[in-house]
Design an enzyme around this catalytic site. Structure first.
Site: not given
Ligand code: NAP
Length: 282
Positions: A11, A37, A61, A63, A102, A128, A132, A153
């Protein structure tokens, strides 16, 4: 900590965590879909126990914030039950776990510009955010040695994020309406990932907020992105009501990084600096 297991290592944040950890000479074991998974309890337990890490960074997650509204079973399965599974395995090994959370666990009703403190009451508005928060609760209940780090963000290379969305739209349109009544701090993975590892090294368990310094609105953020890229698209401010989305967003997403700054004695770079570096490197 020499052997680090990262869930969600493919991710946006996971990739940068892996890069930074490897650059520090750490051994990294990455787990992600489709090979592993986190919702399959036995599969994730075996993977974590076999890897024998001395630290688990849990970044996996579901997301897609709007999709969580219509696919709420999957949101709770991944973000709550998946996190429970990861916690149970980390606790079996008695190793520290860092969970990424988050700003969406807050309702955003705190009067702007007051930022949310780490101890403010959670009241998530969206599926969401609720899922979380459920993940946070499992981390606190199940893992003795835990870090919960709330970020906001998030932007980073490769991932779909706000910067990429605006740049893509700027190629297709002359004008774009962007909401100007939601406040928050853009946070760049290149800035936050090393701090997560420093926090772990410091060893103070607990709940922390880490974002780039300063705050803005999506409208101002979009304007800056277009300006830095020297593009012509006109950005027009609008209200949340004028731009309805399936998932409600907190109006005030500001997170106070007080406990992180107290612990590590330093401050994150301003979000504008993060954006400049991101824009240059992409
Ligand atoms: N993005 C934001 O703005 C934001 C803000 C605040 C907090 N966060 C938190 O920061 C963290 C990282 O976010 P990110 O933006 O880097 O997320 P991301 O790019 O969506 O990466 C999440 C990774 O987890 C994988 N995943 C999903 N379901 C899974 C499962 N069942 N088993 C194993 N892996 C799984 C996804 O695979 P797939 O792509 O194949 O689904 C993806 O590779 C998360 O915890 C998120 O809640 C994000």
């Amino acid at each position: 900590m020499n052997r680090i297991l990262i869930t969600g290592h493919k991710g946006m944040l996971g990739r940068e965590l892996e890069r930074v950890a490897r650059a520090l000479g750490k051994e990294v074991i990455g787990l992600d879909l489709p090979e592993c998974d986190i919702t399959h309890r036995k599969q994730i337990e075996r993977a974590i126990l076999d890897a024998e890490p001395d630290l688990v960074l849990h970044a996996a997650a579901f997301t897609a914030v709007d999709r969580c509204e219509t696919e709420s079973d999957l949101a709770y399965l991944v973000n709550a039950t998946g996190t429970q599974n990861v916690c149970l395995a980390a606790q079996k090994l008695d190793v520290p776990l860092l969970y990424i959370s988050t700003d969406y666990i807050f309702d955003g009703e705190k009067p702007h510009p007051l930022p949310y403190d780490e101890w403010d009451a959670a009241n998530p508005l969206s599926v969401y955010g609720k899922s979380k928060w459920a993940g946070e609760c499992f981390v606190r209940e199940l893992c003795t040695k835990h870090f919960i780090v709330r970020i906001s963000w998030l932007c980073g290379h490769g991932g779909p994020n706000f910067v990429e969305t605006i740049l893509k739209l700027a190629k297709e349109r002359d004008e774009l309406k962007v909401v100007n009544d939601q406040h928050g701090s853009p946070t760049f993975v290149q800035d936050v990932a090393p701090e997560l590892l420093r926090l772990v090294d410091y060893g103070a368990f607990g709940t922390f907020h880490i974002t780039n310094q300063g705050y803005t609105t999506w409208f101002e953020f979009a304007k800056k992105i277009v300006e830095l890229a020297k593009l012509k698209m006109r950005i027009v401010p609008c209200t949340t009501e004028e731009f309805p989305r399936p998932a409600p967003r907190p109006k005030n997403s500001r997170l106070s990084p007080r406990l992180y700054e107290n612990a590590l004695g330093n401050r994150m770079p301003p979000w504008e600096d993060g954006l400049k570096r991101y824009s240059k490197e992409r």
